[in-house]
Write a protein that holds these residues in place. Sequence first.
Motif, PDB file in Angstrom:
ATOM      1  N   ILE A  86     -15.834  12.044   3.639  1.00  0.00           N
ATOM      2  CA  ILE A  86     -14.425  11.765   3.916  1.00  0.00           C
ATOM      3  C   ILE A  86     -13.587  12.014   2.662  1.00  0.00           C
ATOM      4  CG2 ILE A  86     -12.779   9.943   4.473  1.00  0.00           C
ATOM      5  CD1 ILE A  86     -14.911   8.736   6.305  1.00  0.00           C
ATOM      6  N   ALA A  87     -14.086  11.577   1.503  1.00  0.00           N
ATOM      7  CA  ALA A  87     -13.332  11.748   0.258  1.00  0.00           C
ATOM      8  C   ALA A  87     -13.101  13.217  -0.063  1.00  0.00           C
ATOM      9  CB  ALA A  87     -14.070  11.076  -0.893  1.00  0.00           C
ATOM     10  N   GLU A  88     -14.056  14.071   0.268  1.00  0.00           N
ATOM     11  CA  GLU A  88     -13.946  15.486  -0.077  1.00  0.00           C
ATOM     12  C   GLU A  88     -13.178  16.306   0.954  1.00  0.00           C
ATOM     13  OE1 GLU A  88     -17.576  17.349  -1.155  1.00  0.00           O
ATOM     14  OE2 GLU A  88     -18.182  15.768  -2.536  1.00  0.00           O
ATOM     15  N   THR A  89     -13.001  15.757   2.163  1.00  0.00           N
ATOM     16  CA  THR A  89     -12.424  16.574   3.233  1.00  0.00           C
ATOM     17  C   THR A  89     -11.073  16.073   3.731  1.00  0.00           C
ATOM     18  OG1 THR A  89     -13.645  15.318   4.924  1.00  0.00           O
ATOM     19  CG2 THR A  89     -14.701  17.293   4.031  1.00  0.00           C
ATOM     20  N   THR A  90     -10.537  15.007   3.148  1.00  0.00           N
ATOM     21  CA  THR A  90      -9.268  14.473   3.659  1.00  0.00           C
ATOM     22  C   THR A  90      -8.106  14.715   2.706  1.00  0.00           C
ATOM     23  OG1 THR A  90      -9.827  12.309   2.723  1.00  0.00           O
ATOM     24  CG2 THR A  90     -10.365  12.684   5.044  1.00  0.00           C
ATOM     25  N   THR A 155      -5.949 -11.090  -5.093  1.00  0.00           N
ATOM     26  CA  THR A 155      -5.222  -9.948  -5.644  1.00  0.00           C
ATOM     27  C   THR A 155      -5.909  -8.615  -5.362  1.00  0.00           C
ATOM     28  OG1 THR A 155      -6.404 -10.313  -7.722  1.00  0.00           O
ATOM     29  CG2 THR A 155      -4.211 -11.298  -7.505  1.00  0.00           C
ATOM     30  N   MET A 156      -7.069  -8.640  -4.702  1.00  0.00           N
ATOM     31  CA  MET A 156      -7.836  -7.415  -4.491  1.00  0.00           C
ATOM     32  C   MET A 156      -8.037  -7.134  -3.011  1.00  0.00           C
ATOM     33  SD  MET A 156     -10.664  -7.792  -7.546  1.00  0.00           S
ATOM     34  CE  MET A 156     -11.356  -6.159  -7.246  1.00  0.00           C
ATOM     35  N   ASP A 157      -8.145  -5.845  -2.684  1.00  0.00           N
ATOM     36  CA  ASP A 157      -8.341  -5.418  -1.304  1.00  0.00           C
ATOM     37  C   ASP A 157      -9.796  -5.589  -0.887  1.00  0.00           C
ATOM     38  OD1 ASP A 157      -5.658  -4.552  -1.214  1.00  0.00           O
ATOM     39  OD2 ASP A 157      -6.203  -2.605  -2.062  1.00  0.00           O
ATOM     40  N   LYS A 158     -10.010  -5.839   0.417  1.00  0.00           N
ATOM     41  CA  LYS A 158     -11.359  -5.963   0.952  1.00  0.00           C
ATOM     42  C   LYS A 158     -11.392  -5.449   2.379  1.00  0.00           C
ATOM     43  CE  LYS A 158     -13.344  -9.920   2.313  1.00  0.00           C
ATOM     44  NZ  LYS A 158     -14.132 -11.191   2.323  1.00  0.00           N
ATOM     45  N   VAL A 159     -12.510  -4.792   2.748  1.00  0.00           N
ATOM     46  CA  VAL A 159     -12.705  -4.289   4.110  1.00  0.00           C
ATOM     47  C   VAL A 159     -14.065  -4.767   4.604  1.00  0.00           C
ATOM     48  CG1 VAL A 159     -12.699  -2.267   5.604  1.00  0.00           C
ATOM     49  CG2 VAL A 159     -11.388  -2.221   3.480  1.00  0.00           C
ATOM     50  N   ALA A 302     -14.918   3.190   6.153  1.00  0.00           N
ATOM     51  CA  ALA A 302     -14.812   4.104   5.015  1.00  0.00           C
ATOM     52  C   ALA A 302     -13.397   4.632   4.860  1.00  0.00           C
ATOM     53  CB  ALA A 302     -15.801   5.260   5.189  1.00  0.00           C
ATOM     54  N   ARG A 303     -12.758   5.007   5.963  1.00  0.00           N
ATOM     55  CA  ARG A 303     -11.404   5.565   5.878  1.00  0.00           C
ATOM     56  C   ARG A 303     -10.382   4.530   5.418  1.00  0.00           C
ATOM     57  NH1 ARG A 303     -11.169  10.651   8.016  1.00  0.00           N
ATOM     58  NH2 ARG A 303     -13.031  11.265   9.202  1.00  0.00           N
ATOM     59  N   VAL A 304     -10.477   3.317   5.963  1.00  0.00           N
ATOM     60  CA  VAL A 304      -9.537   2.269   5.558  1.00  0.00           C
ATOM     61  C   VAL A 304      -9.716   1.948   4.075  1.00  0.00           C
ATOM     62  CG1 VAL A 304      -8.947  -0.176   5.837  1.00  0.00           C
ATOM     63  CG2 VAL A 304      -9.311   1.262   7.860  1.00  0.00           C
ATOM     64  N   ALA A 305     -10.969   1.819   3.646  1.00  0.00           N
ATOM     65  CA  ALA A 305     -11.238   1.485   2.244  1.00  0.00           C
ATOM     66  C   ALA A 305     -10.753   2.589   1.309  1.00  0.00           C
ATOM     67  CB  ALA A 305     -12.726   1.229   2.046  1.00  0.00           C
ATOM     68  N   LEU A 306     -11.026   3.843   1.665  1.00  0.00           N
ATOM     69  CA  LEU A 306     -10.583   4.953   0.818  1.00  0.00           C
ATOM     70  C   LEU A 306      -9.066   5.054   0.765  1.00  0.00           C
ATOM     71  CD1 LEU A 306     -13.158   7.760   1.661  1.00  0.00           C
ATOM     72  CD2 LEU A 306     -12.700   6.804  -0.599  1.00  0.00           C
ATOM     73  N   ASP A 307      -8.416   4.857   1.897  1.00  0.00           N
ATOM     74  CA  ASP A 307      -6.954   4.907   1.913  1.00  0.00           C
ATOM     75  C   ASP A 307      -6.365   3.852   0.967  1.00  0.00           C
ATOM     76  OD1 ASP A 307      -6.912   6.974   3.706  1.00  0.00           O
ATOM     77  OD2 ASP A 307      -6.443   5.743   5.461  1.00  0.00           O
ATOM     78  N   ARG A 321      -5.109  -6.826   0.254  1.00  0.00           N
ATOM     79  CA  ARG A 321      -5.046  -6.625   1.705  1.00  0.00           C
ATOM     80  C   ARG A 321      -6.470  -6.739   2.242  1.00  0.00           C
ATOM     81  NH1 ARG A 321      -2.404  -0.908   0.725  1.00  0.00           N
ATOM     82  NH2 ARG A 321      -4.046  -1.068  -0.863  1.00  0.00           N
ATOM     83  N   HIS A 322      -6.695  -7.694   3.126  1.00  0.00           N
ATOM     84  CA  HIS A 322      -8.015  -7.899   3.695  1.00  0.00           C
ATOM     85  C   HIS A 322      -8.017  -7.371   5.122  1.00  0.00           C
ATOM     86  CE1 HIS A 322      -9.225 -11.274   0.653  1.00  0.00           C
ATOM     87  NE2 HIS A 322      -8.767 -10.183   0.073  1.00  0.00           N
ATOM     88  N   ARG A 323      -8.837  -6.341   5.371  1.00  0.00           N
ATOM     89  CA  ARG A 323      -8.857  -5.670   6.662  1.00  0.00           C
ATOM     90  C   ARG A 323     -10.199  -5.895   7.354  1.00  0.00           C
ATOM     91  NH1 ARG A 323      -4.230  -5.630   5.491  1.00  0.00           N
ATOM     92  NH2 ARG A 323      -2.897  -3.831   5.087  1.00  0.00           N
ATOM     93  N   VAL A 324     -10.150  -6.190   8.636  1.00  0.00           N
ATOM     94  CA  VAL A 324     -11.347  -6.353   9.457  1.00  0.00           C
ATOM     95  C   VAL A 324     -11.419  -5.174  10.409  1.00  0.00           C
ATOM     96  CG1 VAL A 324     -12.540  -7.805  11.139  1.00  0.00           C
ATOM     97  CG2 VAL A 324     -11.228  -8.867   9.288  1.00  0.00           C
ATOM     98  N   VAL A 325     -12.521  -4.422  10.356  1.00  0.00           N
ATOM     99  CA  VAL A 325     -12.663  -3.240  11.211  1.00  0.00           C
ATOM    100  C   VAL A 325     -13.550  -3.569  12.412  1.00  0.00           C
ATOM    101  CG1 VAL A 325     -12.316  -1.692   9.259  1.00  0.00           C
ATOM    102  CG2 VAL A 325     -14.653  -2.306   9.928  1.00  0.00           C
TER     103      VAL A 325
END
Length: 353
Positions: A86-90, A155-159, A302-307, A321-325
Motif C-alpha cells: 500500500i505504501a508503495e502504490t498509493t 496525544t498519539m494515533d492508534k488503529v 493498514a490504509r487508515v494507519a498509513l493515512d 485519533r483512535h480508530r476502530v476498524v
Amino acid sequence: MAGVRLQDVAERAGVSMKTVSNVVHHHPHVSASMRERVQRAIDELGYRPNALGRQLATGRTGLLALAFADVRLPYFSELANLVSRIAETTGTGYRLLLEETEGTLEGERAVLSTSEAGLVDGMLFQPAQISAREIAERHGDLPIVLLGEGSAPLTMDKVMIDNVAAAAAATRHIAALGRKRIAFLGHEAQALSSTSRLRILGYQEGLEQSGLVAEPAMLIASDAVSPTASARSLGAALDSGLRIDGLVCRDDLAAMGALRALHERGISIPDDVAVVGWDNIAFTETTFPSLTTVAPNLDQLARVALDMLVERIAGFDGLGRHRVVDFELVVRESAPAPLLASPPLDDAEFTAR
C-alpha cells in the motif's frame, strides 16, 4: 543502470530536471500524462533517487518503519506485506523497514530509539509490553501511529479492531451450535498481553450473553505462540479429564494446534468440538477441516494507519485519533453456520466460505 542521474531521466523524457524532481517527490500538480512520461523514462533507465540527497533536500528519508514482535508469526508477515504494497502504490512513495521487538520491553524501548537516529520519517508500531506513559516519554519527535490493543497516549494515533466484540461474537457463534462447554485456548501462561486480556473478556461476555457460565478451568494457557505449544496444552487438559464441546482460540496458530490435539485423540471436528481461530491467516482455508476464524480487516487497518502517519509526517499536530476498524467471522468447516435460527450477532459481518 549504474550512475543514472536526474539529468539523464530529464533528457530521456524530454522535460526539465524540475519536472522529474516533482514526479520523484510525488508533487500533486504534475499532470497524469506527464507523470506517466517521466515514470517511463525512470523505468527504462533504472533510475533510483539518491536517498542522502533527498534527505538533504527535503529533510525526509522516504522510509517508514513497521515495528512488531516477530516477523515469523503469519499475522505480522501478512501485515508487513500489505503495508509495504500500500505504501508503495498509493502515491506516498514510502519504502518500509521492519523492526522486530521480540515482544520484550527492552526490544520495544530499542525501537523507539530510532527517533534519535533519524533513520525513518515515521513508524507504525504494535507494542506488547511498554506502557502508554513510556511511549509518550520516549518517542520524541518521531511521528508514530500505534497498532493493536495496547494502551496509547492521548496525544498519539492508534488503529485497532474491537477485540472484545469480536471474541464475544465468536463465542456466541459456537454457543448457537448448541455447545455448552466452550473453552478458550492460547493465552500466555504467565503475564497476559493486552490482546489476551481483551479476547478473554470478550469470550466471557459471549458466554454470559449465551446464558452460559464462565469457568476458570476452561481457560487453557500456552507457554508459547505456536501450534505445537497449543497442541501440547490442549492435549494435557483433555488427558486430565477436561470435557469441552467448543473452543475459542486466541489466534489461528493456537487453533491449528487444537486441530492436531483433537485429531490425535479421535475427537471429531466440528461434531464433537467446534473450533474458532483468530486472524484469518493464509493457511486457514487449507487446514483439515478448514478453520472458522475472526478476520480483522487488515486492508482497512493498514490504509487508515498509513493515512494518519502520512498526515503526522506532513505536520498534523492534533490530539490522538483512535480508530476502530472492521472485522468479520469467516465461517468454515471447523464451526459451521447454525442450522437453526439464532439471535442476530450485531458485532460482525459473517461470511461463509
